[in-house]
Design an enzyme around this catalytic site. Sequence first.
Site, mmCIF file in Angstrom:
data_model
loop_
_atom_site.group_PDB
_atom_site.id
_atom_site.type_symbol
_atom_site.label_atom_id
_atom_site.label_comp_id
_atom_site.label_asym_id
_atom_site.label_seq_id
_atom_site.Cartn_x
_atom_site.Cartn_y
_atom_site.Cartn_z
ATOM 1 N N LYS A 168 9.766 -30.258 134.610
ATOM 2 C CA LYS A 168 11.206 -30.018 134.391
ATOM 3 C C LYS A 168 11.403 -29.084 133.182
ATOM 4 O O LYS A 168 12.278 -28.219 133.196
ATOM 5 C CB LYS A 168 11.954 -31.336 134.170
ATOM 6 C CG LYS A 168 12.041 -32.238 135.379
ATOM 7 C CD LYS A 168 12.821 -31.648 136.538
ATOM 8 C CE LYS A 168 14.293 -31.489 136.260
ATOM 9 N NZ LYS A 168 15.031 -30.981 137.456
ATOM 10 N N TYR A 226 5.870 -34.982 135.375
ATOM 11 C CA TYR A 226 7.244 -34.736 135.850
ATOM 12 C C TYR A 226 8.060 -34.032 134.758
ATOM 13 O O TYR A 226 8.653 -32.970 134.997
ATOM 14 C CB TYR A 226 7.924 -36.048 136.261
ATOM 15 C CG TYR A 226 9.434 -35.951 136.295
ATOM 16 C CD1 TYR A 226 10.089 -35.197 137.278
ATOM 17 C CD2 TYR A 226 10.232 -36.575 135.324
ATOM 18 C CE1 TYR A 226 11.477 -35.090 137.297
ATOM 19 C CE2 TYR A 226 11.612 -36.469 135.333
ATOM 20 C CZ TYR A 226 12.232 -35.723 136.325
ATOM 21 O OH TYR A 226 13.601 -35.598 136.333
ATOM 22 N N THR A 231 16.739 -32.931 132.567
ATOM 23 C CA THR A 231 16.644 -34.359 132.244
ATOM 24 C C THR A 231 16.422 -34.579 130.754
ATOM 25 O O THR A 231 15.827 -33.729 130.080
ATOM 26 C CB THR A 231 15.458 -34.981 133.029
ATOM 27 O OG1 THR A 231 15.177 -36.283 132.504
ATOM 28 C CG2 THR A 231 14.189 -34.150 132.933
ATOM 29 N N ASP A 232 16.858 -35.735 130.266
ATOM 30 C CA ASP A 232 16.608 -36.071 128.850
ATOM 31 C C ASP A 232 15.111 -36.262 128.586
ATOM 32 O O ASP A 232 14.676 -36.262 127.433
ATOM 33 C CB ASP A 232 17.407 -37.320 128.422
ATOM 34 C CG ASP A 232 17.025 -38.602 129.165
ATOM 35 O OD1 ASP A 232 16.186 -38.547 130.088
ATOM 36 O OD2 ASP A 232 17.566 -39.670 128.810
ATOM 37 N N GLU A 233 14.319 -36.408 129.669
ATOM 38 C CA GLU A 233 12.875 -36.623 129.474
ATOM 39 C C GLU A 233 12.173 -35.412 128.876
ATOM 40 O O GLU A 233 11.049 -35.532 128.389
ATOM 41 C CB GLU A 233 12.193 -36.969 130.804
ATOM 42 C CG GLU A 233 12.553 -38.334 131.303
ATOM 43 C CD GLU A 233 11.512 -38.925 132.242
ATOM 44 O OE1 GLU A 233 10.354 -38.461 132.238
ATOM 45 O OE2 GLU A 233 11.873 -39.860 132.962
HETATM 46 P P1 NAD Z 1 15.987 -37.281 144.345
HETATM 47 O O1 NAD Z 1 14.505 -37.382 144.339
HETATM 48 O O2 NAD Z 1 16.805 -38.426 144.829
HETATM 49 O O3 NAD Z 1 16.435 -36.008 145.203
HETATM 50 C C1 NAD Z 1 15.776 -34.773 145.149
HETATM 51 C C2 NAD Z 1 16.239 -33.942 146.347
HETATM 52 O O4 NAD Z 1 15.603 -32.666 146.273
HETATM 53 C C3 NAD Z 1 15.868 -34.553 147.702
HETATM 54 O O5 NAD Z 1 16.962 -34.477 148.595
HETATM 55 C C4 NAD Z 1 14.710 -33.678 148.190
HETATM 56 O O6 NAD Z 1 14.620 -33.607 149.604
HETATM 57 C C5 NAD Z 1 15.078 -32.344 147.560
HETATM 58 N N1 NAD Z 1 13.915 -31.463 147.376
HETATM 59 C C6 NAD Z 1 12.726 -31.774 146.811
HETATM 60 N N2 NAD Z 1 11.914 -30.708 146.834
HETATM 61 C C7 NAD Z 1 12.610 -29.693 147.400
HETATM 62 C C8 NAD Z 1 12.321 -28.326 147.680
HETATM 63 N N3 NAD Z 1 11.125 -27.779 147.397
HETATM 64 N N4 NAD Z 1 13.290 -27.565 148.260
HETATM 65 C C9 NAD Z 1 14.495 -28.098 148.571
HETATM 66 N N5 NAD Z 1 14.829 -29.387 148.340
HETATM 67 C C10 NAD Z 1 13.883 -30.166 147.755
HETATM 68 O O7 NAD Z 1 16.375 -36.869 142.868
HETATM 69 P P2 NAD Z 1 17.626 -37.302 141.966
HETATM 70 O O8 NAD Z 1 17.318 -38.566 141.287
HETATM 71 O O9 NAD Z 1 18.862 -37.154 142.764
HETATM 72 O O10 NAD Z 1 17.556 -36.138 140.871
HETATM 73 C C11 NAD Z 1 18.243 -34.904 141.094
HETATM 74 C C12 NAD Z 1 17.986 -34.005 139.910
HETATM 75 O O11 NAD Z 1 18.439 -34.643 138.721
HETATM 76 C C13 NAD Z 1 16.526 -33.675 139.670
HETATM 77 O O12 NAD Z 1 16.443 -32.337 139.259
HETATM 78 C C14 NAD Z 1 16.112 -34.616 138.543
HETATM 79 O O13 NAD Z 1 15.081 -34.044 137.785
HETATM 80 C C15 NAD Z 1 17.402 -34.710 137.755
HETATM 81 N N6 NAD Z 1 17.635 -35.949 137.007
HETATM 82 C C16 NAD Z 1 17.497 -37.172 137.604
HETATM 83 C C17 NAD Z 1 17.826 -38.317 136.885
HETATM 84 C C18 NAD Z 1 17.700 -39.698 137.487
HETATM 85 O O14 NAD Z 1 17.800 -40.695 136.758
HETATM 86 N N7 NAD Z 1 17.524 -39.845 138.777
HETATM 87 C C19 NAD Z 1 18.261 -38.222 135.564
HETATM 88 C C20 NAD Z 1 18.364 -36.947 134.977
HETATM 89 C C21 NAD Z 1 18.074 -35.811 135.726
HETATM 90 O O1 DAU Z 2 15.626 -40.194 131.898
HETATM 91 C C1 DAU Z 2 15.926 -39.473 133.060
HETATM 92 C C2 DAU Z 2 14.859 -39.730 134.089
HETATM 93 O O2 DAU Z 2 15.044 -41.073 134.515
HETATM 94 C C3 DAU Z 2 14.928 -38.783 135.280
HETATM 95 O O3 DAU Z 2 14.678 -37.477 134.843
HETATM 96 C C4 DAU Z 2 13.922 -39.179 136.361
HETATM 97 O O4 DAU Z 2 14.088 -38.351 137.505
HETATM 98 C C5 DAU Z 2 14.163 -40.616 136.734
HETATM 99 O O5 DAU Z 2 13.170 -41.030 137.650
HETATM 100 C C6 DAU Z 2 14.151 -41.516 135.504
HETATM 101 O O6 DAU Z 2 12.817 -41.626 134.947
HETATM 102 P P1 DAU Z 2 12.245 -43.041 134.447
HETATM 103 O O7 DAU Z 2 10.780 -42.980 134.452
HETATM 104 O O8 DAU Z 2 12.914 -43.487 133.196
HETATM 105 O O9 DAU Z 2 12.813 -43.976 135.662
HETATM 106 P P2 DAU Z 2 12.152 -45.152 136.495
HETATM 107 O O10 DAU Z 2 13.250 -45.720 137.342
HETATM 108 O O11 DAU Z 2 10.893 -44.769 137.157
HETATM 109 O O12 DAU Z 2 11.804 -46.214 135.352
HETATM 110 C C7 DAU Z 2 12.788 -46.677 134.451
HETATM 111 C C8 DAU Z 2 12.084 -47.591 133.460
HETATM 112 O O13 DAU Z 2 11.636 -48.773 134.158
HETATM 113 C C9 DAU Z 2 10.855 -46.976 132.837
HETATM 114 O O14 DAU Z 2 10.759 -47.405 131.480
HETATM 115 C C10 DAU Z 2 9.701 -47.544 133.641
HETATM 116 C C11 DAU Z 2 10.208 -48.913 134.032
HETATM 117 N N1 DAU Z 2 9.722 -49.413 135.343
HETATM 118 C C12 DAU Z 2 9.830 -48.589 136.430
HETATM 119 C C13 DAU Z 2 9.397 -49.007 137.652
HETATM 120 C C14 DAU Z 2 9.518 -48.093 138.862
HETATM 121 C C15 DAU Z 2 9.191 -50.684 135.457
HETATM 122 O O15 DAU Z 2 9.105 -51.436 134.451
HETATM 123 N N2 DAU Z 2 8.748 -51.088 136.669
HETATM 124 C C16 DAU Z 2 8.828 -50.317 137.784
HETATM 125 O O16 DAU Z 2 8.403 -50.746 138.877
#
Ligand code: NAD
Ligand code: DAU
Length: 340
Positions: free
Chosen positions: A154, A150, A126-128
Amino acid sequence: MKNILVTGGAGFIGSAFVRRMVKLYPDYNIIVLDKLTYAGNLDNLLPVHDEPNYQFERGDIADRTTVQRVFEKHSVDTVVNFAADSHVDRSILEADAFVHTDVVGVYILLDIAKLVGVTRFHHISTDEVYGSIPEGSFPEDAPLSPNNPYSASKAGGELMVRAYHVTHGMHTTITRGSNTFGPYQYPEKVLPLFITEAIDNRPLPVYGNGMQVRDWLHVDDHASAVDLVLHRGQPGEVYNVGGENEQHNIDVTHMLLKLLGKPETLIRHVKDRPGHDRRYSIDCAKIQKLGWQRNDNFEQTLAATVEWYQKNEWWWRKIKTGEYLDYYKRQYEDRLAESK
Ligand code: NAD
Ligand code: DAU
């Protein structure tokens, strides 16, 4: 590359990748290994459920016995690891699951992959991991500086991937994606949370002043980037994957309300997230050089995403019960009460 294990394939981005790969590459066997935590959902995989090149295994990536059994049963030669605990707010409440999956789980996957002689290991990060940047954009060689449990987990996981490349010569690649949005996203993340709450005329909890910046990437573009890096990425390399579409949270909130035809009075500024990163921004020149192009046009894909949640209440209404409501209460009851 023939038997591809997709871990976390029942989650939001993993399932988009599986739906893409199963349809696009009939010669590959796509095996999903997923623990089905609260965020894993087999409904996300219904579109490929009956395809002959798709199989599902339930299990934990941190469980050595399960992982080895699945690798051997399916003669896995390629791993794409999406499995993670992925929500920042949950990691602030309690980080055990994050260390378990995002650090220990990645290590177990790598170790069994080495043992059975897997030839390709792609890891989704992730970019985080870079932390916040006031201006400019992080290139891939910027130092890692994660600010919440988190992103720290990562960073730990991806450093282990790097170590297996350097020490054991494993062909690894890593992508660092930005904030991803689209259909089938668990409604704790800000976009599906705000869309589904607004549909029900409930308040939208904007953290602090809402001036934080996130770079929005459509889930299909995220999946296409992983596909490209899997096929063309160089061993040991890291690739940023961003939407190059930076928006203030408050502006996206206004856009959503307009698309839904809901009043601005639904907006509630609530207590901020501790350690809240102000701005994420990454430089995507490296993956573009490799040949990646986004299809996204944010206004259109945001509108299509809103429409998807409007038309697919069957998918999200049943999620917003039980465990979800307990979590929602823990997160928002005090914040919303204070904001009145
Ligand atoms: P998500 O939470 O929707 O899905 C995660 C999946 O992993 C789920 O299906 C869960 O059941 C499975 N899982 C969790 N723990 C597990 C374990 N111990 N063994 C096997 N399976 C397990 O997540 P997402 O948003 O689809 O993110 C997927 C990946 O992308 C993650 O690695 C996250 O860090 C990364 N990512 C997410 C975002 C975003 O904005 N959502 C952005 C950048 C990177
Ligand atoms: O940048 C990549 C990341 O983006 C991924 O690695 C993470 O898995 C994904 O959850 C996401 O992280 P963020 O913390 O940026 O996403 P979130 O949707 O939780 O929040 C997005 C922005 O919105 C953040 O600045 C917090 C704000 N927010 C979030 C929630 C849930 C609110 O203002 N109110 C809310 O209720």
